[in-house]
Each structure stands twice: as structure tokens, then as C-alpha cells.
Scaffold this active site. Structure first.
Site, short mmCIF file in Angstrom:
data_model
loop_
_atom_site.label_atom_id
_atom_site.label_comp_id
_atom_site.label_asym_id
_atom_site.label_seq_id
_atom_site.Cartn_x
_atom_site.Cartn_y
_atom_site.Cartn_z
N ALA A 116 -41.59 12.97 -31.63
CA ALA A 116 -40.41 12.68 -32.46
C ALA A 116 -39.48 11.72 -31.73
CB ALA A 116 -39.68 13.98 -32.79
N ALA A 117 -38.73 10.95 -32.50
CA ALA A 117 -37.88 9.90 -31.92
C ALA A 117 -36.84 10.45 -30.95
CB ALA A 117 -37.19 9.13 -33.05
N ARG A 118 -36.47 11.69 -31.10
CA ARG A 118 -35.43 12.26 -30.22
C ARG A 118 -35.96 12.60 -28.83
NH1 ARG A 118 -36.82 15.81 -34.15
NH2 ARG A 118 -37.67 17.86 -33.55
N TYR A 119 -37.30 12.58 -28.67
CA TYR A 119 -37.88 12.98 -27.40
C TYR A 119 -38.32 11.80 -26.53
CZ TYR A 119 -38.17 17.58 -29.59
OH TYR A 119 -37.87 18.75 -30.22
N ILE A 120 -38.45 10.62 -27.09
CA ILE A 120 -39.00 9.49 -26.34
C ILE A 120 -37.95 8.40 -26.17
CG2 ILE A 120 -41.39 9.94 -26.99
CD1 ILE A 120 -41.15 7.96 -29.23
#
Length: 672
Positions: A116-120
Site C-alpha cells: 500500500a502507498a502508505r508503507y513505501i
């Protein structure tokens, strides 16, 4: 209102509706082509990619940024949803040139999705910072809501279109541009600037083997193969993948071919991580060498790609060649570098002018002339008059802004003024001006040096991944497994691989592959060619059937019922149309094949109807003594005596050698 007026009004409404649809459709078509699907020829980017890179540049502070933050900032420029931006960012990052990744961005080999975008996190690469951005060279326009500015195109100093490649489907057109190798593109630019010919061929991030013999300058066709390694005779490992294929898709195609009976394997395992590794174990009696050809023939281990180089050029769709694109990009590079040099030259001259003014103002103590002036206008006038004698030492006229800049100098700076240091700075500026002027006199040489510098610093990071090789078409028939057993049941008259058999001695059977063709020859002289069938009724008089082989020789002895005489003839595999019936001799109720034997070295014993007056009642002949003719030829007569029986005695020692006796009017066997 009359009926005529009603019809006129209805026609006008339909006309307005048609015009409305035409206008809206054209607007939509133009938008999809220019703003979504087709990349620009100059910076090689689609609008969403350009907005992502510009956002990363705006946010760039050298540290990684959460991808979710980047997507959110990009939405200020991009009028579509966050998922389209996220997908485009991940795709661009996985190309490996412009965006540096941190975290799980998926796997291009296995097709696994990114986290997910919030993790990378991500940021621009040094290569992107150096070659994509320069606000002095960039034309900006208002974003979709007018709150921000976005670039029309980025001043890319790399041939981005050919480096990244692109795929997109618009309205009425599509593009599929192959990626090329970083080193080869830059070397081609150098060759172009030096007036040499150059050739550009694709290079894919998944590696593999590429046959680009039909690559028509960005269009045409290319064939891509997986790199297959034979570990031992029972084990095969796939190390690299064809273009745009994942390990899962490749495994699915192998399993599909196995279920269809085209391959025989015991297991297939995917050990892919950072490198591709798909292990295939083969079944008993199957070996690696023959299976590799079958993998190329029946699975996605070989794929054919049809490139289509469609781009936006000067705000219009265009289809140039890769060489034209590279030449255009290189010409733009020369233009960008020249503009940068001229901008830098102008700044250096302004800086030199300011340093000389400051030097004259302080060293000649011109500031003392303003001590007794009572208003600002008089101060300005005094400084102008004081600088007038030194006009020849300056590059341009003194402006009011120059004077105001001198008046802003602080007393502390005047008191600590270092003449030697100032002279050194002036000499440094003059050297830089001379260096830039030298570059401007030879822009071709300067551009070549710039490209070579990029090659030296970044080239080793981007080696060629795909191996260029020409390979022959795989013969699917030769690679196919002979795993179909076709049976002819004499009792039922059925032929096929789903025909049940009870008495193997009375039945005929042939093992073949699905690509083979079967030649059927009947007792009455009919023959035809068919595909291997599940179950087909052919009747009870089938004499022989087998796989069609090129130039196979057939030996036939038949009785012509009309004349009641027997003939011998030889012919090669006849030409045919599938399922069409042909004849070896004219049809007659008493005409019949008395012996049929394929191959060479065939011997036959002819038994005639006994006659008291005859010297012999049997005859042995070598069929190789007869000429090979067409399948419809009449053949050579065996004489006027009635043949009772014909026996194939190939391989048996002759019982007694009897020389054939020429018969009046018919002649003996022909000698080759």
C-alpha cells in the site's frame, strides 16, 4: 403547425443532436490521445508520469517521501483518481531509471503487487535530478484547476521515449514502444553527432533472447524467448523471461500445454526472488533436449511482439522511426545545452559587471562623493558621474539598479574589503566566461562530452539484459509428442484415437502427434488424407494407413478389373487436399489392390492361375527395378495371365531365382 413544418423541425433537432455528438466525441478522442494514452516524443512521458516527476522535484529535499504523500501532491496537478497515479508511479519506479525505491514495489518477474502507498517511499534518482529539470528551460501552464503550474514537457536530456518504452490504447490508435538500452542509446547519440550510422534494437528488463531481424525501426515484429538452461537430461530451469511476461503467466502456459498432452512433465516449481528460477522436472522417457523445443513451440516461452511507435509530436499523433526519434531528441539536447550555457554566460557577465563596479566603487573611494549630498536623487546622480570615467572597463552601461546595489553595500564590508580576494574572484569569473564561450563555439563537441560523461558515470549501472540472437522458427510438428494412438477397427469400420479395440491382430494402429496427417489407402484404389480423428467411420475395406511423410515411396500391385490384368507401379507421397478423395487407378467393381508395401527393397512373389501350357506359374520381382512415377500412372503390366495371388517376400531368401520373361506386347520390368 402543419405536417411539413413538424418534419422540418424534427430534422433540425436530429441535425443538432448529430453535431453535438460529433463535437463531444472529437473532444473526448483528442483528450484521450493527448492527455492519457500516448507519450510525447520530446520527453517520452505521458501526462501522469510528467506530473509525478514534477511533483517529486517540487518535494525533493534529498530524503525519501511516502508514496501516499507523493500521490496526494500529484493530485493537485492530475485531474484523475489516486489509484491511477499510484499505478503509474509504481510502474515508472520499477523501470529503474528515474525513481529510487524503498520498500516493496512489487516484483516485475512474478507480477506480485506493490505494498500500500502508505508503507513505501520514493525519491528522484541522481540521474533524474541531473537530466530532467531546469525551470529556465521549462514552459509552464496552469493546472486543471488553475491553482498550480505544471510543465508542458520536461527539458529531458536523455532520449526518454526510447529508454522507457510505452504502451497505451487511445481512441482509434494504440502505441507499443519497445524499451532500449541506456548505453546503446547514448552511444547512438554520439554516433549521430559525429556523422556515423547507428542501429537501435530493443532491450527488456526481464532479459531473455530477442530476435529483432524483423524489427522495422520501431515497428514490425520481434520474437522473444525465455532463457532456458538444461541442468541435466531430466531437469530444465528457466532463468529469464520474454517481454512483458511474468513467471505465473509462463507457468500457466506450461501447465496448459501439459494438460493438452503437448508436454510431459512431473512437476514445475517457481523459486523466483531477485532472479528468475522456474524448475521443470520431466517425466520418464522424456529428455530435456527435445522438451526445450516443445516449450518454445507450445508455451509462452516464445512470444511474438508487434511494436507500434505512435507518439505525440508537435501536438499531433505521429509515427516516426526510432532513428528519427533519437535524432530529434539529440537535436533538442544540443539546443538545451546551448540555452543553458547562454543563460549561465549571461549570469556570469552580470556577476562580473557587479564585481567590477564594486571594485571601482570601493578602490577608487567613489563613496566619498555622496557624503554631502542632501537627497537621494543627488546621491544617484553623483555616483553616476563618478562612474562615468570608468565606462571603458565595464561590459555595459551603468543602470539605476547597479547604482542602487552599490549604495546597499555596508560600511563593514567596505572597511574589510580584500583587494586580492576580489581580483581572484574576478579572474575566476573571467575564466568561466572564456570556458563557456569556447563551448558555445563548438556545441557538437560539448554535447558529445556531456553524453560521454553520463556514460562514464551511469553506464555500468545499466548493462544490456536481453541477448540479441537470430533463431529459426520452431517446427511444432517436430517438437510435438507422438502421444496419440490411432486405431482402425476392421469389424466396426471406425478409425480414431477413441476407437475401442478387441482383437489387436485384426486391427491396424499408428502412433502420431496432433500435428501429423494420416494417409488412408483403400482396397479399391481410393486414398485420402485426414487429421487424426477422435472417431471416424471409414468402412471395412481400408487396406493401409499411416503418417504422411514427405517423399515416402509406395509400391503397389493392382488388378485392373476392366482388363482383368495386373499392373505394378511405384510413386512417392502424393500431393493432397485434406479430406478430398483421390484414386490410384480407374474405378471398377473388380479392380483391387493385390499388394501394397511402402519403402524400398521390396520383393514380391506373383502367383498366376495355373496353366498346363505355361513354363512357370509364379514369378519373383524386385520392385526397385521399376521407375517411380506419379500416383495416377497406369504402371507396368505383369502380362496377360491372370494373377491369382501376390505375396510380399521382402527379407526372405528367394526360393528359386526365376528371371522375368518378357511377354509379347507388354514388355518386362524397366531398368533404372
Amino acid at each position: 403547425m402543419t405536417t411539413g413544418q413538424d418534419e422540418t423541425t424534427a430534422q433540425e433537432k436530429r441535425g443538432r443532436l448529430h453535431r453535438l455528438f460529433d463535437t463531444n466525441f472529437l473532444d473526448y478522442t483528442s483528450y484521450v490521445i493527448r492527455e492519457r494514452a500516448i507519450p510525447d516524443v520530446d520527453d517520452g512521458l505521458k501526462p501522469v508520469q510528467r506530473r509525478i516527476l514534477q511533483t517529486l522535484h517540487n518535494m525533493d529535499d534529498g530524503r525519501f517521501h511516502k508514496v501516499a504523500n507523493v500521490v496526494g501532491e500529484t493530485m493537485k496537478l492530475h485531474p484523475h483518481g489516486d489509484q491511477s497515479i499510484f499505478a503509474a508511479l509504481v510502474n515508472l519506479a520499477n523501470k529503474g531509471y528515474l525513481i529510487e525505491r524503498q520498500g516493496n514495489f512489487g516484483n516485475i518477474f512474478t507480477g506480485d503487487q506493490a505494498s500500500a502507498a502508505r508503507y513505501i517511499e520514493c525519491r528522484l534518482t541522481p540521474l533524474a535530478r541531473e537530466t530532467l529539470f531546469n525551470k529556465d528551460l521549462t514552459e509552464f501552464i496552469d493546472s486543471y484547476d488553475g491553482r498550480m503550474q505544471e510543465p508542458v514537457t520536461l527539458p529531458a536530456k536523455l532520449p526518454m521515449l526510447l529508454l522507457l518504452g510505452a504502451e497505451g490504447i487511445a481512441v482509434g490508435m494504440a502505441t507499443k514502444i519497445m524499451p532500449h538500452n541506456f548505453r546503446e542509446l547514448l552511444q547512438a547519440q554520439i554516433d549521430y553527432l559525429q556523422g556515423r550510422e547507428f542501429t537501435l534494437l530493443p532491450d527488456f528488463p526481464r532479459g531473455g533472447l530477442v530476435d529483432a531481424s524483423e524489427y522495422n525501426h520501431g515497428n514490425g515484429r520481434i520474437r522473444c524467448r525465455a532463457r532456458i538452461e538444461e541442468v541435466d537430461e531430466k531437469t530444465i530451469v528457466i532463468r529469464e523471461l520474454p517481454y512483458n511476461l511474468t513467471t505465473q503467466a509462463l507457468i500457466d502456459s506450461v501447465e496448459k500445454a501439459t494438460r493438452a498432452g503437448k508436454l510431459r512433465i512431473t512437476s514445475i516449481n517457481d523459486y523466483t526472488a531477485e532472479e528468475v528460477e522456474i524448475e521443470i522436472k520431466l517425466a520418464r522417457g522424456i529428455y530435456a533436449e527435445e522438451t526445450i523445443d516443445a516449450l518454445y513451440a507450445f508455451t509462452d516461452c516464445e512470444v511474438s511482439v508487434s511494436p507500434s511507435l505512435v507518439v505525440i509530436q508537435d501536438n499531433m499523433p505521429s509515427q516516426p522511426t526510432v532513428e528519427e526519434v533519437l535524432r530529434r531528441n539529440t537535436d533538442h539536447l544540443v539546443e538545451f545545452l546551448e540555452r543553458e550555457l547562454r543563460i549561465e554566460l549571461g549570469r556570469l557577465r552580470e556577476k562580473l559587471h557587479a564585481r567590477r563596479l564594486e571594485q571601482i566603487f570601493i578602490e577608487e573611494r567613489l563613496y566619498k562623493r555622496i557624503e554631502e549630498k542632501i537627497n537621494y536623487k543627488a546621491v544617484i546622480s553623483a555616483v553616476r558621474q563618478a562612474l562615468a570615467p570608468y565606462a571603458d572597463e565595464l561590459d555595459r552601461k551603468v543602470t539605476r539598479e547597479d547604482v542602487e546595489r552599490l549604495l546597499e553595500i555596508k560600511i563593514r564590508r567596505i572597511s574589510r574589503y580584500d583587494i586580492n580576494r576580489q581580483q581572484k574572484e574576478i579572474r575566476t569569473i573571467e575564466k568561466n566566461i572564456a570556458r563557456i564561450e569556447k563551448h558555445l563555439r563548438d556545441m557538437t563537441g560539448f554535447t558529445i562530452s556531456y553524453i560521454q560523461d553520463l556514460l562514464d558515470r551511469y553506464g555500468r549501472e545499466y548493462p544490456r539484459r536481453s541477448e540479441l540472437r537470430q533463431f529459426d522458427e520452431v517446427d511444432a510438428r517436430a517438437a510435438a509428442l507422438a502421444n496419440i494412438k490411432v486405431i482402425y477397427n476392421r469389424a466396426s469400420g471406425f478409425l480414431g484415437h477413441k476407437v475401442a479395440t478387441t482383437d489387436k491382430k485384426k486391427n491396424l494402429e499408428v502412433t502420431c502427434s496432433e500435428y501429423d496427417r494420416l494417409l488412408l489407402i483403400f482396397k479399391d484404389g481410393r486414398y485420402r488424407v485426414i487429421h487424426p480423428a477422435d472417431k471416424l467411420f471409414v468402412g471395412n475395406d481400408l487396406l493401409w494407413f499411416g503418417v504422411v511423410e514427405k517423399d515416402q515411396i509406395f509400391n503397389v500391385i493392382y488388378r485392373n478389373g476392366l482388363e482383368n490384368r495386373s499392373y505394378v507401379k511405384r510413386f512417392r507421397t502424393p500431393k493432397f487436399i485434406i479430406n478430398r478423395e483421390y484414386r490410384l487407378f480407374p474405378e471398377h467393381k473388380r479392380s483391387i489392390i493385390q499388394m501394397l508395401a511402402p519403402g524400398e527393397g521390396v520383393r514380391a512373389r506373383i502367383s498366376f492361375v495355373p496353366s498346363a501350357r505355361a513354363r512357370y506359374n509364379s514369378l519373383e520381382i524386385e520392385l526397385d527395378d521399376y521407375l517411380i512415377k506419379g500416383p495416377a500412372a497406369r504402371g507396368k503390366s505383369l502380362g496377360s495371365r491372370v494373377v491369382r495371388r501376390v505375396s510380399n517376400i521382402t527379407g526372405k531368401p528367394p526360393r528359386k531365382r526365376v528371371e522375368p520373361v518378357p511377354l509379347p506386347g507388354f514388355g518386362g520390368p524397366e531398368k533404372k
